[in-house]
Write an enzyme that holds these catalytic residues in place. Structure first.
Site, PDB file in Angstrom:
ATOM      1  CB  CYS A 191      -0.908   0.009   1.222  1.00  0.00           C
ATOM      2  SG  CYS A 191       0.001   0.157   2.793  1.00  0.00           S
ATOM      3  CG  HIS A 220       4.590  -5.801  11.471  1.00  0.00           C
ATOM      4  ND1 HIS A 220       3.468  -5.530  12.232  1.00  0.00           N
ATOM      5  CD2 HIS A 220       5.647  -5.373  12.202  1.00  0.00           C
ATOM      6  CE1 HIS A 220       3.835  -4.963  13.362  1.00  0.00           C
ATOM      7  NE2 HIS A 220       5.144  -4.851  13.357  1.00  0.00           N
ATOM      8  CG  HIS A 253       3.528  -0.778  12.486  1.00  0.00           C
ATOM      9  ND1 HIS A 253       4.757  -1.297  12.130  1.00  0.00           N
ATOM     10  CD2 HIS A 253       2.610  -1.436  11.736  1.00  0.00           C
ATOM     11  CE1 HIS A 253       4.586  -2.245  11.224  1.00  0.00           C
ATOM     12  NE2 HIS A 253       3.308  -2.350  10.971  1.00  0.00           N
ATOM     13  CD  GLU A 305      -2.402   1.117  13.651  1.00  0.00           C
ATOM     14  OE1 GLU A 305      -3.514   1.682  13.699  1.00  0.00           O
ATOM     15  OE2 GLU A 305      -2.070   0.318  12.760  1.00  0.00           O
ATOM     16  CB  SER A 401       1.723  -8.828   8.387  1.00  0.00           C
ATOM     17  OG  SER A 401       0.760  -8.084   7.671  1.00  0.00           O
ATOM     18  CB  SER A 402      -2.201  -6.597  12.202  1.00  0.00           C
ATOM     19  OG  SER A 402      -3.572  -6.561  12.521  1.00  0.00           O
ATOM     20  CG  ASN A 403      -1.937  -5.923   6.311  1.00  0.00           C
ATOM     21  OD1 ASN A 403      -1.904  -6.518   5.250  1.00  0.00           O
ATOM     22  ND2 ASN A 403      -0.863  -5.350   6.824  1.00  0.00           N
ATOM     23  CB  SER A 445       3.595  -5.268   5.214  1.00  0.00           C
ATOM     24  OG  SER A 445       3.020  -6.436   5.763  1.00  0.00           O
TER      25      SER A 445
END
Length: 485
Positions: A191, A220, A253, A305, A401-403, A445
């Site tokens: 992104c 991440h 973050h 974050e 990586s959270s997303n 990411s």
């Protein structure tokens, strides 16, 4: 067409359980290849090591096989190698070269100089360029320890033990071979905030030289971090690890004001790579706090974050990580409350939590614009659009990586099994057995080239038809900090 495992020697055939005996040497291998039906083949057996780090009992998985008729690439090599390593075997990946005779030491050194790791007398003649192909060799003789020495017997036994241990993996490769349809979800991968953060570190290295320090992972993803480390970036956990006066980059973050103050106190030259959408959430928390609100932060307490956001108003931000917490959370003044969100949450799950909070606190203030970033929302929507059409979803991204993790959850809620893979080496051959339609996406990411590598690895198991489903275009860009413009 079923895949065939080929073994040159009878003793190798026994070790591999069910392999086709092809005979020793180029002539017999070529004759067997002519008799075999066209289709996928895996050649496995003993071989000679060329590189000095390849030892008896090690396995070499061919990334390509070189022979008189040219070079045959082996795109599925990362999958085979990883599966073998998971069984505790020592595995090297690289070229295997064919010879029509047992090589002597001078020839061995000359072949090693070409980058080849192993030599055998059958693989190029059994290779099937028009079909899935792979080659695995268990090393017996090595540089400095040729055949026909006293150690040959013990080395041969070590090679056969490794070959026997590799037998289940060769079977898994056979079962995973097939044609496939791949649906690519789009948007996927980087992104604007991630591209900006990586660009900041690269520009800082170019402008200020090495080392440039980065607090925590810039984004991440282990592949991104490794590449930047190779360029000279030094990743640290805390500001106190950075030498006074050095250059420090804050990760995408975000950080708390306390971290900023510590960096200033050490005289560090700070470059802030915080994603502007995270900065927006920090600004919201400060604004709510200044007017006396308790802030409910929907997110995961352990995420960097969230830790940075909480630091904007310590003692006045309450992390709400699930619906159960939303149903019991309290505030000193129920009429003075607001909420914000971690930017990388699953949209449907976050909205469910927010709905509970709105029901319990009718005066709850909300952000003027959704906190979950456009990239997270777009990637989840794109995946939902294809998830029900496939047998398996592969999400390229790191476990930190959270997303990316949220994408796995999105697929699961659509009823489709999903697997998170850092790169193509994480693909599990057993999971691919019987899977004809695969959905493929990547977290915000994860570098785009990793998606291409997954497609190539799957292509090494059979023909693939790749179709991209693009839900929306992304044209967002963010300005770089003045320090690196």
């Amino acid at each position: 067409m079923p895949a065939v495992v080929c073994a040159p020697l009878r003793i190798e055939q026994l070790a591999l359980r069910g392999a086709v005996h092809t005979g020793l040497g180029p002539r017999r291998a070529a004759a067997t290849a002519a008799r075999l039906p066209a289709g996928p083949r895996l050649v496995a057996g003993l071989g000679g090591g060329l590189a000095t780090h390849v030892r008896p009992g090690d396995l070499v998985v061919a990334t390509e096989v070189r022979g008189p008729q040219g070079t045959v690439p082996v795109p599925s090599a990362p999958l085979l190698a990883s599966e073998l390593r998971r069984r505790g075997l020592t595995v090297h990946t690289g070229p295997i070269v064919g010879s029509d005779h047992v090589v002597h030491e001078r020839e061995r050194a000359e072949l090693a100089e070409t980058g080849a790791l192993a030599v055998d007398m059958e693989s190029p003649w059994l290779a099937a360029p028009e079909a899935p192909f792979a080659a695995v060799r268990a090393i017996v003789d090595t540089a400095g320890a040729p055949l026909l020495r006293l150690a040959t017997v013990s080395n041969g036994l070590a090679g056969l033990r490794s070959l026997r241990a590799a037998a289940p993996v060769s079977t898994a490769w056979q079962r995973a071979v097939r044609s496939r349809d791949i649906l690519l979800a789009a948007p996927r991968s980087f992104c604007a905030g991630v591209e900006r953060a990586i660009d900041i570190v690269e520009r800082a290295l170019d402008r200020f030289g090495t080392p440039v320090y980065v607090r925590r992972q810039i984004v991440h993803n282990t592949q991104v971090v490794r590449r930047l480390q190779e360029r000279g970036a030094v990743f640290v956990d805390e500001v106190g690890e950075v030498p006074e006066g050095a250059t420090l980059v804050f990760a995408a973050h975000g950080v708390s004001p306390a971290v900023r103050q510590e960096a200033a106190g050490r005289g560090l030259s700070v470059i802030d790579a915080t994603c502007p959408l995270v900065t927006k959430v920090h600004n919201e928390v400060r604004r709510y706090h200044e007017r006396g609100d308790t802030v409910f932060l929907i997110g995961h307490a352990e995420h960097e974050e969230v830790q940075g956001t909480v630091g904007e108003a310590p003692g006045h931000v309450v992390v709400v990580d699930d619906v159960a917490t939303a149903r019991r959370v309290t505030a000193p003044d129920a009429s003075r409350v607001a909420y914000t969100m971690q930017t990388t949450l699953a949209l449907d799950e976050a909205e469910e939590i927010a709905s509970v909070l709105r029901t319990r606190f009718p005066g709850l203030a909300a952000p003027r614009k959704d906190d979950i970033c456009y990239a997270t929302t777009n990637r989840q929507a794109a995946l939902r659009a294809i998830a029900r059409e496939v047998d398996l979803v592969l999400v390229v991204g790191s476990t930190t990586s959270s997303n990316s993790l949220r994408l796995v959850e999105v697929a699961g809620r659509a009823g489709t099994p999903a697997v998170l893979v850092d790169d193509c080496a994480d693909l599990d051959l057993h999971r691919l057995s019987g899977v004809g339609r695969i959905g493929l996406t990547a977290g915000a990411s994860a570098p785009p080239h990793l998606v291409d590598e997954v497609v190539a690895a799957l292509g090494g198991l059979g023909p693939v038809t790749v179709t991209e489903r693009r839900l929306t275009e992304e044209e967002t860009t963010f300005t770089l900090p003045r320090e690196v413009r």
